[in-house]
Design a protein around this motif. Structure first.
Motif, PDB file in Angstrom:
ATOM      1  N   ALA A  67      29.118  17.359  33.258  1.00 48.42           N
ATOM      2  CA  ALA A  67      29.893  16.389  34.036  1.00 48.42           C
ATOM      3  C   ALA A  67      30.043  16.843  35.483  1.00 48.42           C
ATOM      4  N   LEU A  68      30.322  18.130  35.663  1.00 51.81           N
ATOM      5  CA  LEU A  68      30.448  18.662  37.017  1.00 51.81           C
ATOM      6  C   LEU A  68      29.114  18.611  37.752  1.00 51.81           C
ATOM      7  N   TRP A  69      28.026  18.825  37.012  1.00 48.46           N
ATOM      8  CA  TRP A  69      26.700  18.755  37.638  1.00 48.46           C
ATOM      9  C   TRP A  69      26.420  17.325  38.121  1.00 48.46           C
ATOM     10  N   ALA A  70      26.747  16.331  37.300  1.00 49.73           N
ATOM     11  CA  ALA A  70      26.531  14.939  37.692  1.00 49.73           C
ATOM     12  C   ALA A  70      27.350  14.592  38.938  1.00 49.73           C
TER      13      ALA A  70
ATOM     14  N   PHE B  20      25.944  13.762  42.969  1.00 52.69           N
ATOM     15  CA  PHE B  20      26.335  12.576  43.751  1.00 52.69           C
ATOM     16  C   PHE B  20      26.941  12.995  45.082  1.00 52.69           C
ATOM     17  N   ARG B  21      27.842  13.974  45.035  1.00 53.71           N
ATOM     18  CA  ARG B  21      28.503  14.421  46.267  1.00 53.71           C
ATOM     19  C   ARG B  21      27.486  15.043  47.233  1.00 53.71           C
ATOM     20  N   GLY B  22      26.569  15.834  46.709  1.00 51.90           N
ATOM     21  CA  GLY B  22      25.570  16.474  47.562  1.00 51.90           C
ATOM     22  C   GLY B  22      24.680  15.457  48.241  1.00 51.90           C
TER      23      GLY B  22
ATOM     24  N   MET C   5      19.614   7.495  38.534  1.00 49.93           N
ATOM     25  CA  MET C   5      19.021   7.830  37.247  1.00 49.93           C
ATOM     26  C   MET C   5      19.359   9.254  36.841  1.00 49.93           C
ATOM     27  N   ARG C   6      19.266  10.194  37.789  1.00 48.34           N
ATOM     28  CA  ARG C   6      19.554  11.594  37.473  1.00 48.34           C
ATOM     29  C   ARG C   6      21.030  11.794  37.126  1.00 48.34           C
ATOM     30  N   VAL C   7      21.908  11.152  37.884  1.00 49.43           N
ATOM     31  CA  VAL C   7      23.344  11.266  37.619  1.00 49.43           C
ATOM     32  C   VAL C   7      23.678  10.641  36.268  1.00 49.43           C
TER      33      VAL C   7
END
Length: 247
Positions: free
Chosen positions: A237-240, A244-246, A212-214
């Motif tokens: 976009a980089l934050w999304a 996910f990566r984190g 949901m956050r992504v």
């Protein structure tokens, strides 16, 4: 008048001496040194604190007049409270360094993302020590890819002990706006989002919540792109992706 200032210095020796010299006879200053890393510095400082309440202001934020007195009064009026938080605003009074609830509230796991940041976090020293301070694998300068999230993790662990925390919208700390565009903003989005994702994993928010956050951040990136705000679109976009990566 009854307070102490613990300076955790990560500069080369002597850099801060001329800055602190005019105040050493007027303020109870404890000037100590540590290796690099924000969470590490806070833990080194926390070990030196003698007061019952501790705060963790950045070196680039500033307190309004009477803030310390206000915080002491809040704790005295609520002996069952372990934590109070407020919000950060810039010099003009606009919200900075985060998004905030528009009303006072008790701090919960679901609402922890909108109740302030480390600059406006005030906690009983006994609780901060009970939970072992900050996770040194999180935060700026950490020896990992997770360059943020340490204050949220710290607060969530405090709540997990049964401590009660309260957000007060009228408690203000000043901090300039964080950059969004440019190389600095891009690096910030990548580094901070991974830390955010890591905290979501550590505290078991679950894959649906992360999705949901992504998705929400990705939608904001698309909206910014459609309105021609390329810098904001790239940042979101980089934050999304970093979240996910984190996770």
């Amino acid at each position: 008048a009854d307070f102490e200032l613990v300076i955790v210095d990560q500069n080369e020796p002597g850099v801060l001496d001329p800055i602190l010299a005019p105040y050493t006879d007027r303020i109870d200053i404890r000037h100590i040194h540590s290796e690099r890393g924000l969470s590490r510095a806070r833990n080194v400082g926390l070990a030196q604190c003698r007061a019952d309440i501790v705060a963790f202001p950045d070196d680039d934020c500033w307190y309004p007049d009477m803030l310390a007195e206000t915080i002491v009064s809040l704790f005295e009026a609520a002996p069952g409270a372990g934590v109070f938080t407020g919000r950060t605003v810039d010099a003009a009074g606009a919200a900075s360094a985060g998004l905030f609830l528009d009303h006072a509230a008790e701090i919960t796991k679901s609402g922890v993302w909108l109740i302030g940041n480390s600059n406006s976090l005030f906690i009983r020293t006994s609780i901060a020590r009970k939970i072992g301070g900050f996770d040194e694998t999180l935060g700026v300068g950490a020896p990992t890819a997770f360059k943020s999230g340490e204050e949220t993790d710290f607060l969530l662990r405090a709540l997990a002990t049964g401590a009660r925390g309260f957000y007060r919208r009228d408690v203000l700390v000043h901090h300039d706006q964080a950059p969004v565009g440019g190389a600095g903003g891009v690096a910030r989005a990548q580094d901070y989002a991974r830390g955010f994702g890591r905290v979501l994993r550590l505290h078991e928010y679950g894959a649906p919540y992360v999705a949901m956050r992504v998705a929400r951040t990705s939608a904001r990136a698309l909206l910014a792109l459609l309105t021609g705000d390329i810098e904001a679109a790239r940042y979101k976009a980089l934050w999304a992706l970093g979240t996910f990566r984190g996770f």
